[in-house]
Design an enzyme around this catalytic site. Structure first.
Site, mmCIF file in Angstrom:
data_model
loop_
_atom_site.group_PDB
_atom_site.id
_atom_site.type_symbol
_atom_site.label_atom_id
_atom_site.label_comp_id
_atom_site.label_asym_id
_atom_site.label_seq_id
_atom_site.Cartn_x
_atom_site.Cartn_y
_atom_site.Cartn_z
ATOM 1 N N HIS A 72 11.151 5.980 15.043
ATOM 2 C CA HIS A 72 11.718 5.184 14.240
ATOM 3 C C HIS A 72 13.155 6.569 13.363
ATOM 4 O O HIS A 72 12.731 7.420 12.784
ATOM 5 C CB HIS A 72 10.500 4.834 13.384
ATOM 6 C CG HIS A 72 9.949 3.534 13.950
ATOM 7 N ND1 HIS A 72 9.694 2.464 12.881
ATOM 8 C CD2 HIS A 72 9.852 3.052 15.073
ATOM 9 C CE1 HIS A 72 8.792 1.661 13.743
ATOM 10 N NE2 HIS A 72 9.717 1.834 14.853
ATOM 11 N N TYR A 200 8.568 -1.456 3.217
ATOM 12 C CA TYR A 200 8.171 -0.729 2.266
ATOM 13 C C TYR A 200 8.108 -1.685 0.739
ATOM 14 O O TYR A 200 9.054 -0.996 0.646
ATOM 15 C CB TYR A 200 7.961 0.858 1.742
ATOM 16 C CG TYR A 200 6.931 1.918 2.659
ATOM 17 C CD1 TYR A 200 6.125 2.070 2.478
ATOM 18 C CD2 TYR A 200 7.434 2.231 3.720
ATOM 19 C CE1 TYR A 200 5.544 3.558 3.060
ATOM 20 C CE2 TYR A 200 7.078 3.338 4.652
ATOM 21 C CZ TYR A 200 6.180 3.573 4.417
ATOM 22 O OH TYR A 200 4.934 4.746 4.977
ATOM 23 N N PRO A 292 -2.249 6.302 1.160
ATOM 24 C CA PRO A 292 -1.284 5.930 2.232
ATOM 25 C C PRO A 292 -0.439 5.896 2.099
ATOM 26 O O PRO A 292 0.658 5.820 3.570
ATOM 27 C CB PRO A 292 -2.194 4.948 3.226
ATOM 28 C CG PRO A 292 -3.176 4.663 1.809
ATOM 29 C CD PRO A 292 -3.544 5.189 0.729
ATOM 30 N N LYS A 296 0.642 10.964 5.345
ATOM 31 C CA LYS A 296 0.651 11.686 4.809
ATOM 32 C C LYS A 296 -0.827 12.466 5.462
ATOM 33 O O LYS A 296 -1.026 13.249 5.382
ATOM 34 C CB LYS A 296 1.468 12.546 3.129
ATOM 35 C CG LYS A 296 2.242 12.311 3.335
ATOM 36 C CD LYS A 296 3.794 13.616 4.128
ATOM 37 C CE LYS A 296 5.215 12.916 4.127
ATOM 38 N NZ LYS A 296 5.406 12.470 6.020
ATOM 39 N N TYR A 384 9.284 12.838 3.718
ATOM 40 C CA TYR A 384 8.931 11.517 5.290
ATOM 41 C C TYR A 384 8.566 12.099 6.238
ATOM 42 O O TYR A 384 7.929 12.138 6.621
ATOM 43 C CB TYR A 384 9.652 9.803 5.347
ATOM 44 C CG TYR A 384 8.925 9.059 5.462
ATOM 45 C CD1 TYR A 384 8.139 8.056 4.485
ATOM 46 C CD2 TYR A 384 9.016 8.779 7.196
ATOM 47 C CE1 TYR A 384 7.318 6.538 5.257
ATOM 48 C CE2 TYR A 384 8.039 7.268 7.244
ATOM 49 C CZ TYR A 384 7.267 6.690 6.316
ATOM 50 O OH TYR A 384 6.745 5.741 6.687
#
Ligand code: RFL
Ligand code: PHB
Length: 389
Positions: A72, A200, A292, A296, A384
């Protein structure tokens, strides 16, 4: 029994450490209090950083991940109807891999079978003895048999509820903790994901996350009350709530279906310092937990394994202790950065029960800043995809 490294916990941290040590001819025995089927039945993480996938490669367990994982290059962030994409690849040159923790764990178990590594399941009453000496040992029971492993080093990879952390005397460790006033209700369903990348989503009704395992297996989460139980949520109620929290354009594409797993996880930030006591070294969830949001947890477990592997390789090859002596400080330096990112991203995306009108404006201003400033997006993307080891 005698081994060089007794590994407590056959989750991803313990198994990955075991495979890496095997590449250097370092012997270990892995103990887990659960059965292998139980460990493989847990649905958890889904997003792997590059550092993690590199470690799988180094351990010789990356083939299926490379074939079946999904790379991704970005993810979508939405706040109400407002949505924007963070382009990880353009901002950092790196991407993440979507490949379930369950699959990583399965691959690691199969690799361990191939090297005939000793793994003892259903180990009860595990106790670590003399960890502050040069001759630690571990006792445990399997059925009514009492067993003992003599070793040089103990790796505590037994998760948040394990015995390793509390083996360190209370006056030699310090805990830092933040408990969030909500949980995540997760659903796995055999349906195509709503979007080709993760979404998100923050909304007036709370947070939602659209994730996936493959082209016909979706993983969705919604923020829920801590008092909720999975059985309180029918599938229909879950899908309805999810649709209300993601942008209308996404909701219109959502394919719903029966849930094949439904569970609730509380959200917590937690760090126990130090991560070493004598010959006992903590790795992964045994030493720290992140909420979550930002994916990580597993990835931070992997960076611990990397630092410990380096230290142990040096120790067993040369007898030098500089690597194991600096393990805790090196691991914690990275852990705290992951804690900060997960705390920041969680604080940004959830609705808090005691949130004031001012707090809400701060969230909105932060989202507006993230949306319109490339430097803010780059900082987010760097975290990220994973900070360097
Ligand atoms: P684990 O996986 O908890 O494994 C510990 C193992 O130790 C065993 N054990 C014992 N064995 C012997 N004696 C004892 N006394 C023992 N006590 C426990 C247990 O049976 C178990 O097999 O810890 P480990 O290996 O450190 O791995 C950590 C990860 O599992 C965890 O950080 C992640 O799952 C967190 N996480 C995520 N991390 C990511 O990097 N990306 C994600 O996308 C992500 N999503 C998530 C997550 C965690 C979640 N939940 C349920 C907490 C999503 C969710 C919903
Ligand atoms: C997941 O797919 O389970 C997942 C993905 C991203 C997160 C957390 C969980 O931030």
């Amino acid at each position: 029994m005698r081994t060089q490294v007794a590994i407590i916990g056959g989750g991803p941290s313990g198994l990955l450490l075991g495979q890496l040590l095997a590449t250097r001819g370092i012997d270990c025995i892995i103990l887990d209090r659960q059965s292998r089927d139980h460990v493989l039945g847990r649905i958890r993480a889904g997003v792997l950083e590059r550092g993690f996938t590199d470690l799988l490669e180094e351990a010789g367990v990356a083939d299926r991940m490379k074939r079946e994982g999904f790379v991704h290059d970005g993810a979508l962030i939405s706040y109400g109807e407002e949505a924007f994409r963070i382009d990880f690849k353009a901002l950092t040159g790196h991407a993440v891999t979507v490949y379930g923790q369950t699959e990583v764990t399965r691959d690691l178990y199969e690799a361990r079978d191939r090297i005939a590594g000793q793994t003892i399941h259903d180990a009860e009453d595990v106790v670590i003895h003399d960890a502050d000496s040069n001759a630690p040992f571990v006792t445990f029971k399997v059925g009514d048999q009492s067993l003992r492993i003599e070793c040089d080093v103990v790796a505590g990879c037994d998760g948040f509820h394990g015995v390793s952390r509390t083996t360190i005397p209370a006056d030699r460790r310090q805990a830092f903790e933040k408990v969030y006033p909500f949980g995540w209700l997760g659903v796995l369903s055999r349906t195509p994901p709503v979007n080709h990348e993760l979404v998100y989503a923050s909304s007036d009704r709370g947070f939602a996350l659209c994730s996936m395992r493959n082209t016909n297996l979706s993983r969705y989460y919604i923020q829920c009350d801590l008092s909720d139980r999975p059985e309180d949520w029918t599938d229909a109620a879950f899908w309805q709530e999810l649709k209300r929290r993601i942008p209308a354009a996404q909701a219109a594409n959502l394919v719903t279906g029966p849930s094949i797993e439904k569970s609730i996880a509380p959200l917590r930030s937690f760090v126990s310092e130090p991560m070493r006591w004598g010959r006992l070294f903590l790795c992964g969830d045994a030493a720290h937990i992140v909420p979550p949001t930002g994916a990580k947890g597993l990835n931070t477990a992997a960076s611990d394994v990397h630092y410990l592997f380096e230290g142990l390789t040096q120790f067993f090859a040369t007898g030098q202790t500089t690597g194991i002596d600096s393990y805790s400080a090196r691991a914690l330096a990275r852990v705290w950065k992951a804690e900060r990112f997960s705390w920041w991203f969680s604080s940004l995306m959830h609705r808090f029960p005691d949130q004031s009108a001012f707090d809400l404006r701060m969230q909105q201003a932060e989202i507006a800043f993230l949306r319109s400033h490339e430097s803010a997006q780059r900082a987010m993307a760097e975290n990220y995809v994973g900070l360097p080891y």
